[in-house]
Design a protein around this motif. Structure first.
Motif, short mmCIF file in Angstrom:
data_model
loop_
_atom_site.label_atom_id
_atom_site.label_comp_id
_atom_site.label_asym_id
_atom_site.label_seq_id
_atom_site.Cartn_x
_atom_site.Cartn_y
_atom_site.Cartn_z
N ASP A 102 51.60 43.08 37.00
CA ASP A 102 50.95 41.81 37.31
C ASP A 102 49.43 41.95 37.24
N ALA A 103 48.93 43.09 37.71
CA ALA A 103 47.48 43.30 37.65
C ALA A 103 46.99 43.37 36.21
N LEU A 104 47.76 44.01 35.34
CA LEU A 104 47.34 44.09 33.93
C LEU A 104 47.39 42.72 33.27
N ASP A 105 48.38 41.91 33.63
CA ASP A 105 48.42 40.54 33.08
C ASP A 105 47.19 39.75 33.50
N LEU A 106 46.79 39.89 34.75
CA LEU A 106 45.58 39.19 35.20
C LEU A 106 44.33 39.75 34.54
N LEU A 107 44.32 41.06 34.30
CA LEU A 107 43.18 41.64 33.57
C LEU A 107 43.10 41.10 32.15
N VAL A 108 44.25 40.91 31.52
CA VAL A 108 44.26 40.33 30.17
C VAL A 108 43.69 38.91 30.19
N ALA A 137 33.67 42.41 36.77
CA ALA A 137 34.04 41.08 37.30
C ALA A 137 35.55 40.86 37.22
N ALA A 138 36.18 41.34 36.16
CA ALA A 138 37.63 41.21 36.03
C ALA A 138 38.35 42.01 37.12
N PHE A 139 37.86 43.21 37.40
CA PHE A 139 38.47 44.01 38.47
C PHE A 139 38.29 43.33 39.82
N HIS A 140 37.10 42.74 40.06
CA HIS A 140 36.87 42.01 41.31
C HIS A 140 37.84 40.84 41.44
N ARG A 141 38.01 40.12 40.36
CA ARG A 141 38.89 38.95 40.38
C ARG A 141 40.34 39.34 40.63
N VAL A 142 40.80 40.37 39.95
CA VAL A 142 42.19 40.82 40.12
C VAL A 142 42.41 41.34 41.54
N ALA A 143 41.44 42.08 42.06
CA ALA A 143 41.57 42.59 43.43
C ALA A 143 41.64 41.46 44.44
N ARG A 144 40.88 40.40 44.21
CA ARG A 144 40.90 39.27 45.13
C ARG A 144 42.21 38.49 45.03
N GLU A 145 42.75 38.36 43.83
CA GLU A 145 43.99 37.61 43.66
C GLU A 145 45.21 38.36 44.17
N LEU A 146 45.22 39.67 43.99
CA LEU A 146 46.39 40.49 44.35
C LEU A 146 46.23 41.21 45.68
N GLY A 147 45.14 40.93 46.40
CA GLY A 147 44.88 41.65 47.65
C GLY A 147 45.94 41.42 48.70
N ARG A 148 46.49 40.21 48.75
CA ARG A 148 47.52 39.91 49.76
C ARG A 148 48.89 40.41 49.35
N PRO A 153 48.27 45.00 48.65
CA PRO A 153 46.99 45.41 49.25
C PRO A 153 46.50 46.77 48.77
N GLU A 154 47.41 47.71 48.51
CA GLU A 154 46.97 49.03 48.04
C GLU A 154 46.32 48.93 46.66
N LEU A 155 46.95 48.19 45.77
CA LEU A 155 46.39 48.01 44.43
C LEU A 155 45.10 47.22 44.49
N GLY A 156 45.03 46.20 45.33
CA GLY A 156 43.79 45.45 45.47
C GLY A 156 42.65 46.29 46.00
N GLU A 157 42.96 47.21 46.91
CA GLU A 157 41.92 48.10 47.43
C GLU A 157 41.39 49.03 46.34
N GLU A 158 42.29 49.59 45.54
CA GLU A 158 41.85 50.50 44.48
C GLU A 158 41.02 49.77 43.43
N ALA A 178 35.73 48.36 41.06
CA ALA A 178 34.72 47.36 40.73
C ALA A 178 33.38 47.69 41.38
N ILE A 179 33.42 48.17 42.63
CA ILE A 179 32.19 48.56 43.31
C ILE A 179 31.52 49.73 42.60
N GLU A 180 32.32 50.73 42.22
CA GLU A 180 31.75 51.89 41.54
C GLU A 180 31.24 51.54 40.15
#
Length: 328
Positions: free
Chosen positions: A185-191, A202-213, A216-221, A226-228
């Motif tokens: 699902d994360a790769l689909d959102l990245l696409v 920005a794509a990593f930030h967006r995917v992390a925000r959408e999939l954080g709930r 949560p583990e994938l959203g944190e990574e 994205a921060i790094e």
């Protein structure tokens, strides 16, 4: 020990029942406390992400001589453990790096806890081994033979030495399974983000925000990556850190694809779409494999629990009728 009480393998059954009852009552109290004090799981993760952002910002802004002092905050207890291990000549750099890598894969961001894990490997066998040895050999609480006593002490020593590694391994497996579940699902959102024209960070930030709930583990990574990406001078290092923090070959494949995209300028969306399809197929294959193993797994419970009950239900009335007929 009162000899009038029934025993099993030399152990007082009443004492064991009392101990198990106390453990069950304590577990009930812990469950009630956990149910009444429900906390937001994302609050701790957001706090850890903010701490990582501040660490990277301090490493960029501060002079080179002060970076290490600001990035590494040693605690007094950790320093004592490190000095104690160094005094015994049991602390090795390769060992510390291995434990630190396992801590990161388990979702524990503090590198200083590696010294606590190594210290626990050294202290737990001594403490628990001495306690079990005293109970087995120094008291009359257990009426065991030599072989049983030796097995109990040896098992306590081995289990206490392996306990920190088993705990980390269990956390790594659970975390990896949770990340594997949400990776397609994360790769689909990245696409979608890449085709929409967003940058990689920005794509990593967006995917992390959408999939954080949901994951949560994938959203944190993804948030850490994205921060790094925004702070590190070498963007490839951010992807390398992601591969080192997650113990999954699928994530390593994604990282390789991202690095090649950054280096050669290849289309990101098409590569991620192919990886997403492969991961979804792999997830379906794992589900089919579990379904194929189900009949073999259910054989033993079927024989031990279901068939005897079925026989009692079916043949019980007939047996009662035959008995009544014979008595008459």
């Amino acid at each position: 020990m009162n000899s009038s009480n029934p025993t099993l393998l030399g152990v007082d059954i009443y004492a064991v029942a009392t101990l198990l009852s106390g453990i069950a009552a304590f577990a009930v109290l812990v469950a009630i406390y956990a149910a009444l004090t429900v906390r937001d799981p994302m609050a701790k993760r957001v706090k850890a992400l903010n701490r990582r952002r501040e660490q990277l910002k301090a490493g960029v802004v501060a002079p080179a001589a002060k970076r290490r002092a600001k990035l590494i905050q040693s605690r007094e207890s950790t320093d004592r453990m490190r000095h104690f291990l160094q005094s015994l000549k049991v602390l090795q750099d390769d060992q510390v790096k291995t434990v630190q890598a396992k801590l990161l894969q388990a979702g524990i961001r503090s590198r200083d806890l590696a010294f606590a894990v190594i210290f626990a490997r050294l202290v737990l066998p001594v403490v628990l081994g001495a306690l079990v040895g005293y109970i087995v050999y120094g008291t009359d609480a257990l009426d065991w033979g030599p072989l049983q006593s030796y097995g109990a002490v040896a098992g306590a020593l081995i289990l206490s030495y392996k306990a920190p590694d088993l705990y980390l391994k269990n956390r790594i497996q659970k975390r990896s399974a949770a990340i594997r579940k949400g990776l397609p699902d994360a790769l689909d959102l990245l696409v979608i983000c890449a085709e929409a024209g967003l940058t990689v960070d920005a794509a990593f930030h967006r995917v992390a925000r959408e999939l954080g709930r949901a994951y949560p583990e994938l959203g944190e990574e993804f948030s850490l990556t994205a921060i790094e990406l925004g702070f590190l001078t070498d963007r490839r290092q951010a992807f390398t850190n992601l591969a080192s923090r997650v113990d999954l070959e699928a994530v390593k494949g994604v990282v390789t694809t991202m690095i090649q995209t950054e280096k050669y300028g290849t289309p990101l969306a098409s590569a991620l779409r192919t990886l997403s399809a492969e991961f979804r197929h792999e997830r379906m294959m794992r589900a089919e494999e579990k379904a194929a193993r189900l009949p073999a797994i259910m054989t033993v419970p079927l024989i031990l629990f279901i068939l005897p009950t079925l026989f009692i239900v079916i043949l019980g009335p007939a047996a009662c009728s035959i008995k009544d007929a014979l008595i008459k």
